[in-house]
Design a protein around this motif. Structure first.
Motif, PDB file in Angstrom:
ATOM      1  N   MET A  99      -5.113 -29.658 -70.119  1.00 34.57           N
ATOM      2  CA  MET A  99      -4.974 -29.145 -71.484  1.00 34.57           C
ATOM      3  C   MET A  99      -3.531 -28.689 -71.729  1.00 34.57           C
ATOM      4  O   MET A  99      -2.937 -28.992 -72.761  1.00 34.57           O
ATOM      5  N   ARG A 100      -2.977 -27.963 -70.760  1.00 33.05           N
ATOM      6  CA  ARG A 100      -1.623 -27.432 -70.916  1.00 33.05           C
ATOM      7  C   ARG A 100      -0.602 -28.557 -71.068  1.00 33.05           C
ATOM      8  O   ARG A 100       0.253 -28.512 -71.960  1.00 33.05           O
ATOM      9  N   GLU A 104       1.557 -29.136 -74.415  1.00 29.63           N
ATOM     10  CA  GLU A 104       3.022 -29.124 -74.349  1.00 29.63           C
ATOM     11  C   GLU A 104       3.610 -30.416 -74.913  1.00 29.63           C
ATOM     12  O   GLU A 104       4.639 -30.383 -75.584  1.00 29.63           O
ATOM     13  N   LEU A 105       2.963 -31.550 -74.634  1.00 33.72           N
ATOM     14  CA  LEU A 105       3.428 -32.831 -75.172  1.00 33.72           C
ATOM     15  C   LEU A 105       3.412 -32.803 -76.696  1.00 33.72           C
ATOM     16  O   LEU A 105       4.387 -33.204 -77.345  1.00 33.72           O
ATOM     17  N   LYS A 111       4.057 -33.649 -83.111  1.00 28.92           N
ATOM     18  CA  LYS A 111       3.211 -34.659 -83.740  1.00 28.92           C
ATOM     19  C   LYS A 111       1.754 -34.371 -83.432  1.00 28.92           C
ATOM     20  O   LYS A 111       1.441 -33.593 -82.533  1.00 28.92           O
ATOM     21  N   GLN A 112       0.876 -35.023 -84.185  1.00 26.96           N
ATOM     22  CA  GLN A 112      -0.551 -34.990 -83.885  1.00 26.96           C
ATOM     23  C   GLN A 112      -0.817 -35.962 -82.737  1.00 26.96           C
ATOM     24  O   GLN A 112      -0.052 -36.894 -82.508  1.00 26.96           O
ATOM     25  N   TYR A 124       9.047 -36.856 -73.074  1.00 31.30           N
ATOM     26  CA  TYR A 124       8.441 -35.632 -72.541  1.00 31.30           C
ATOM     27  C   TYR A 124       8.486 -35.616 -71.010  1.00 31.30           C
ATOM     28  O   TYR A 124       8.860 -34.612 -70.405  1.00 31.30           O
ATOM     29  N   LEU A 125       8.129 -36.734 -70.384  1.00 28.56           N
ATOM     30  CA  LEU A 125       8.149 -36.791 -68.923  1.00 28.56           C
ATOM     31  C   LEU A 125       9.576 -36.664 -68.386  1.00 28.56           C
ATOM     32  O   LEU A 125       9.811 -36.009 -67.361  1.00 28.56           O
TER      33      LEU A 125
END
Length: 176
Positions: A99-100, A104-105, A111-112, A124-125
């Protein structure tokens, strides 16, 4: 500054109220049956009974009340993922981590979940590796979390499996 109250669904199926310290607001919340104050989180919780959200909105007509979509019966992709992980008997720590990473992403991309694409995931990665300096195992867990949501749950094809890091090789500890 506008006063805001945030209503969210808790893990034990109650409604948490995050509100600023104000004697008038506290007096109002104390009129609700089944209320509880949680010192550690600094929030009030009330039972998630039918009509409770409307009751709370009526209790605070002069204040902006932000309601979690899960309380209104709208199930977000993240909530669907959480439910699926729990149903598949993933450990609570894994559920929390998955979930975290996905939250965070979404915060990182602003964005949705439906609008995130391959490039957003790659950025993100890369952010996790370059800025947060996460370990290889943490990065693998982030890839697994994102993959669970987008590939297994939403049925999308995201091509970021090539971003999995090599496993770290460590020399054995030799006793003297």
């Amino acid at each position: 500054m506008t006063t805001r109250i945030r209503l969210q669904k808790t893990d034990d199926d109650r409604i948490s109220l995050a509100l600023p310290y104000d004697r008038d607001l506290i007096a109002r919340i104390r009129t609700v049956t089944g209320r509880a104050w949680h010192v550690d989180e600094k929030v009030w919780t009330v039972p998630n009974d039918k009509g409770m959200v409307e009751c709370l909105q009526a209790l605070f007509p002069d204040i902006t009340v932000e309601v979690d979509p899960a309380l209104m019966g709208i199930v977000t992709p993240l909530e669907r993922m959480r439910r699926k992980l729990v149903m598949k008997r993933y450990s609570p720590k894994t559920v929390k981590a998955y979930m975290r990473f996905n939250e965070e992403l979404l915060k990182f991309t602003d964005k949705q979940a439906e609008d995130v694409d391959n490039e957003d995931v790659r950025r993100y990665l890369t952010h996790l590796v370059e800025n947060r300096k996460v370990s290889a195992s943490t990065l693998n867990q982030a890839v697994n979390a994102i993959r669970f949501l987008y590939v297994k749950l939403l049925g999308r094809k995201l091509g970021f499996d090539d971003l999995r890091p090599r496993k770290e090789r460590r020399l054995p500890v030799v006793m003297n």
